[in-house]
Motif scaffolding. Structure first.
Motif, PDB file in Angstrom:
ATOM      1  N   TYR A  29       0.706  -1.349  -0.065  1.00 12.57           N
ATOM      2  CA  TYR A  29      -0.027  -0.068   0.045  1.00 12.57           C
ATOM      3  C   TYR A  29       0.977   1.089  -0.098  1.00 12.57           C
ATOM      4  CZ  TYR A  29      -3.170   3.408   2.202  1.00 12.57           C
ATOM      5  OH  TYR A  29      -3.867   4.847   2.178  1.00 12.57           O
ATOM      6  N   ALA A  55      -5.029   3.832  -6.673  1.00  9.65           N
ATOM      7  CA  ALA A  55      -4.429   2.418  -6.913  1.00  9.65           C
ATOM      8  C   ALA A  55      -3.983   1.780  -5.815  1.00  9.65           C
ATOM      9  CB  ALA A  55      -3.215   2.549  -7.910  1.00  9.65           C
ATOM     10  N   ASN A  56      -3.345   2.409  -4.752  1.00 11.42           N
ATOM     11  CA  ASN A  56      -3.239   2.018  -3.602  1.00 11.42           C
ATOM     12  C   ASN A  56      -4.435   1.658  -2.918  1.00 11.42           C
ATOM     13  OD1 ASN A  56      -3.572   4.449  -2.138  1.00 11.42           O
ATOM     14  ND2 ASN A  56      -1.746   4.216  -1.169  1.00 11.42           N
ATOM     15  N   LYS A 116      -7.041   0.845  -3.845  1.00 14.12           N
ATOM     16  CA  LYS A 116      -7.896  -0.340  -4.447  1.00 14.12           C
ATOM     17  C   LYS A 116      -7.358  -1.695  -4.087  1.00 14.12           C
ATOM     18  CE  LYS A 116      -9.163  -1.804  -9.227  1.00 14.12           C
ATOM     19  NZ  LYS A 116      -9.266  -1.404 -10.490  1.00 14.12           N
ATOM     20  N   ALA A 117      -5.841  -1.543  -4.226  1.00 16.07           N
ATOM     21  CA  ALA A 117      -5.186  -2.773  -3.617  1.00 16.07           C
ATOM     22  C   ALA A 117      -5.386  -3.050  -2.339  1.00 16.07           C
ATOM     23  CB  ALA A 117      -3.745  -2.413  -3.948  1.00 16.07           C
ATOM     24  N   VAL A 154      -9.072  -4.613  -2.005  1.00 17.24           N
ATOM     25  CA  VAL A 154      -9.555  -5.878  -2.510  1.00 17.24           C
ATOM     26  C   VAL A 154      -8.679  -6.939  -1.682  1.00 17.24           C
ATOM     27  CG1 VAL A 154      -9.017  -7.267  -4.605  1.00 17.24           C
ATOM     28  CG2 VAL A 154      -9.837  -4.708  -4.880  1.00 17.24           C
ATOM     29  N   ASN A 155      -7.639  -6.050  -1.192  1.00 16.19           N
ATOM     30  CA  ASN A 155      -6.716  -7.472  -0.328  1.00 16.19           C
ATOM     31  C   ASN A 155      -7.612  -7.768   0.801  1.00 16.19           C
ATOM     32  OD1 ASN A 155      -3.945  -8.807  -1.396  1.00 16.19           O
ATOM     33  ND2 ASN A 155      -4.079  -6.621  -2.346  1.00 16.19           N
ATOM     34  N   ALA A 173      -3.633 -12.114  -6.760  1.00 24.22           N
ATOM     35  CA  ALA A 173      -4.195 -11.641  -7.982  1.00 24.22           C
ATOM     36  C   ALA A 173      -4.776 -12.810  -8.767  1.00 24.22           C
ATOM     37  CB  ALA A 173      -3.394 -10.771  -8.592  1.00 24.22           C
ATOM     38  N   TRP A 231      -6.752  -5.166  -8.632  1.00 19.64           N
ATOM     39  CA  TRP A 231      -5.934  -4.138  -8.098  1.00 19.64           C
ATOM     40  C   TRP A 231      -4.425  -4.242  -8.719  1.00 19.64           C
ATOM     41  CZ3 TRP A 231      -1.019  -5.837  -5.830  1.00 19.64           C
ATOM     42  CH2 TRP A 231      -0.916  -7.200  -5.733  1.00 19.64           C
ATOM     43  N   ASP A 274      -3.605  -1.864 -11.828  1.00 23.32           N
ATOM     44  CA  ASP A 274      -3.512  -0.488 -11.365  1.00 23.32           C
ATOM     45  C   ASP A 274      -2.368  -0.240 -10.452  1.00 23.32           C
ATOM     46  OD1 ASP A 274      -5.904   0.155 -12.692  1.00 23.32           O
ATOM     47  OD2 ASP A 274      -7.224  -0.062 -10.917  1.00 23.32           O
ATOM     48  N   SER A 275      -1.763  -1.265  -9.938  1.00 20.96           N
ATOM     49  CA  SER A 275      -0.486  -1.094  -8.831  1.00 20.96           C
ATOM     50  C   SER A 275       0.528  -0.706  -9.643  1.00 20.96           C
ATOM     51  CB  SER A 275      -0.236  -2.185  -8.220  1.00 20.96           C
ATOM     52  OG  SER A 275       0.195  -3.370  -9.036  1.00 20.96           O
ATOM     53  N   ASP A 311     -13.955  -3.686 -13.366  1.00 22.46           N
ATOM     54  CA  ASP A 311     -13.909  -2.528 -12.565  1.00 22.46           C
ATOM     55  C   ASP A 311     -15.215  -1.844 -12.536  1.00 22.46           C
ATOM     56  OD1 ASP A 311     -11.343  -2.632 -11.713  1.00 22.46           O
ATOM     57  OD2 ASP A 311     -10.645  -1.829 -13.553  1.00 22.46           O
TER      58      ASP A 311
END
Length: 670
Positions: free
Chosen positions: A161, A176-177, A179-180, A183-184, A246, A253, A256-257, A594
């Motif tokens: 993150y 992006a961070n 979202k990551a 989702v995680n 993933a 995610w 986008d990372s 998305d």
């Protein structure tokens, strides 16, 4: 003859990067008054990772050749009833190999970062983060219990993150961070449920003790249902792996990372963090072997990811996103191998993929530097003569990725295809099609990128979208140039294992005793590995035999198709796009996942939250119980207050009436 490893060197493996991270993060930033400069920051962190790498290599050597092992608790944090929460290390073939992969790739990324991030204001902070990530990943792979596994699992998520959002003034990076992170959390919810079920029914978090009780767990039914408890546990654990590694549909995610700096893509999103889920399932193989339903679920999810994420790589124009979708596809291949009970093959592909995918990401970063931070492959071309080292190493990485005989990726990828073909699970038919089709798709998008970047007409001076980059670079055209030595030396060092590591290690890792006490396969129920063992006659024979197999010619067809469409007849892709515009739109919108997440799931969750807030919290809790209670008290007290008149004759009358009522009541009872 087996021996026990010493605990002090093992402690130094994760702690050395942690010390370097603290030094750079505290003393090298405003927090500590910028006490040390850039040179000291990168020297301390590189030294920490180098120490970890050297000890990891020594450990691997002792494990592989002397049979050395280590499995001890180092610290008891808490005891709750019979449940012990401990910190400890388990060092065997699986963890020793992972230690070497993590520390080697991390070391290469640290060195590479000196050149790539030299103009960035957050230089010291970046080194602190990547060193902290290395510590977290090492704690994860060295753990001997699920508490420490979960600590490392969440720690790599936290550092990911921080790294994805490293350029925190960039809105896309912040999106992006987040979202990551979100989702995680979905995946981690399943993961912690699985761990909780193990703790509840096995009464321990220690790997060895859990595995010893696995047959007891396999005999239990999940309370209130007719589901097997072991199936529920394994699927919950795998949901965690779906987030971290993933897998569809929790893959959204990872592309986008790429908003983070390129070294992060190589370290976290190619070689280490995203492989944590693969490692975890392999480590838990004694549990997964007891549930065919869970294995079939894993097989199907991996197949979908391997094929459909590869399709998305075909239409990407951002050089890092092409490699990102390649990572998703290859993670799908690893997951397919797990589903086929070929855990050692999955981990073998994890290892080979770590080297050539880190090479491809760092090669992409070198290209981005060479063309002054342009990332669009449509505006590159002809870079071979300007960047010869980057060109050659990227070619080697691409050849390894598509499974060229004698290259590292060939041995692991072909083994996956073979074990899927030998699997008898219900989903094996679809999986077999997916991994074979994926060979063509992988070769096509890999060499589409390779040809557009390094061959053909030079287009780097025609970029209509040239603008100032995040590093303050120039927007106008420049002649490309080879990257400095701190960038290309890691490329060369990663290229070597990308070529030879598969040839050298396939025998002991897949058919020898390297994983003998790390991975368990029930050969009677799942015979894919046994069939693969019968077909293997040496590394050279396997490569030579591939000439007569379908995967090799599918890969050749992919390369030839990419060459024809982008070098010989460049008008053809545009014509195909016009003809199949609905399919292109589907891929361009990433299967609309998305859109579904943002407009259906997120809005639905928000509507549910709003309903619970207004209907549940405000109306029922506040309106009925909190406000209603004081209104009721006020109403009752208002009525009772009128009885309190202060006149003695009123009270006497009430007493007489009370006596009369009581007398009447008792008479009535008689």
């Amino acid at each position: 003859m087996s021996q026990t490893l010493s605990v002090l060197p093992l402690l130094a493996v994760p702690l050395a990067p942690l010390v370097g991270s603290i030094a750079a993060g505290v003393l090298g930033t405003k927090f500590g008054g910028n006490t040390i400069g850039r040179r000291a920051s990168h020297t301390l962190t590189i030294a920490g990772v180098l120490i970890a790498f050297v000890i990891s290599v020594m450990t691997l050597n002792a494990v592989a050749f002397d049979g050395a092992r280590f499995n001890e608790t180092l610290y008891t944090w808490m005891v709750v009833g019979d449940l012990k929460m401990e910190i400890g290390f388990l060092i065997d073939g699986l963890s020793a190999m992972m230690m070497c992969v993590v520390t080697f790739v991390s070391l290469m990324v640290h060195i590479y970062t000196i050149g790539y991030m030299q103009e960035d204001d957050g230089y010291n902070r970046f080194f602190s983060y990547i060193s902290l990530f290395t510590f977290s990943m090492l704690m994860l792979v060295m753990s001997n219990n699920m508490l420490q596994l979960f600590f490392g699992w969440e720690a790599v998520g936290l550092v990911s993150y921080l790294l994805i959002g490293f350029w925190f003034n960039k809105p896309t990076a912040i999106f992006a961070n987040m979202k990551a992170f979100l989702v995680n959390r979905v995946g981690d919810f399943g993961f912690i449920l699985g761990i909780g079920l193990i703790a509840a029914f096995a009464g321990t978090l220690n790997y060895g003790e859990v595995f010893a009780r696995s047959s007891q767990l396999a005999a239990l039914i999940f309370p209130g249902t007719d589901w097997m408890l072991i199936t529920v546990i394994c699927i919950c654990l795998f949901v965690g792996a779906m987030g971290k590694s993933a897998q569809f549909p929790l893959h959204v995610w990872l592309p986008d990372s790429m908003e983070g700096p390129t070294p992060i893509s190589a370290l976290i999103h190619a070689a280490t963090m995203v492989t944590a889920g693969i490692f975890m399932v392999a480590r838990m193989s004694p549990l997964f072997e007891l549930s065919d339903a869970a294995l079939n679920f894993i097989l199907v999810i991996g197949s979908i990811t391997a094929l459909f994420m590869g399709f998305l790589g075909i239409i990407q124009n951002d050089i890092k996103r092409v490699v990102a979708y390649s990572t998703l596809s290859q993670l799908g291949y690893m997951t397919v191998a797990l589903g086929a009970s070929a855990y050692s093959v999955a981990v073998f592909h994890l290892m080979t993929h770590a080297f050539f995918k880190a090479l491809l990401f760092l090669g992409a970063g070198s290209v981005i530097m060479g063309v002054h931070h342009n990332q669009d492959i449509r505006w590159m071309g002809g870079l071979r003569k300007y960047m010869p080292i980057t060109w050659m190493t990227s070619l080697l990485g691409s050849l390894a990725l598509i499974g060229t005989p004698f290259f590292a990726g060939f041995y692991s990828k072909d083994s996956i295809i073979e074990v899927v073909h030998a699997s008898h699970l219900p989903g094996a038919g679809f999986a077999n099609f997916a991994v074979l089709a994926g060979v063509f798709v992988t070769a096509f998008y890999s060499f589409r990128m390779y040809f557009l970047v390094f061959h053909g007409k030079e287009r780097f001076d025609q970029n209509p979208a040239a603008h100032h980059d995040d590093h303050g670079g120039h927007g106008h055209a420049h002649v490309p140039h080879e990257s400095p030595w701190v960038v290309w030396v890691p490329l060369v060092l990663l290229a070597v294992p990308s070529v030879v590591i598969g040839y050298l290690t396939i025998g002991p890792m897949l058919f020898g005793d390297f994983f003998k006490d790390s991975i368990f396969v029930d050969a009677a129920k799942h015979g894919a590995m046994s069939e693969l063992r019968e077909m293997f006659h040496g590394s050279s024979a396997m490569a030579l035999h591939s000439i007569s197999t379908l995967p090799l010619w599918l890969a050749v067809a992919g390369v030839v198709s990419a060459y024809y469409m982008y070098m010989v007849n460049p008008a053809l892709p545009a014509a195909i796009k016009r003809t199949f515009m609905p399919i292109f739109n589907l891929l361009e919108n990433k299967y609309y996942l998305d859109w579904i997440n943002e407009n259906i799931l997120a809005r639905g969750a928000r509507a549910l939250g709003t309903g619970l807030w207004k209907g549940g919290d405000q109306a029922i809790i506040d309106g009925t119980f909190v406000n209603g209670s004081w209104k009721l008290v006020s109403l009752v007290s208002g009525a009772v207050r009128k009885v309190q008149t202060g006149y003695l004759y009123h009270y006497a009358l009430v007493m007489i009436l009370g006596i009369f009522v009581l007398m009447t009541y008792f008479v009535w009872l008689k």
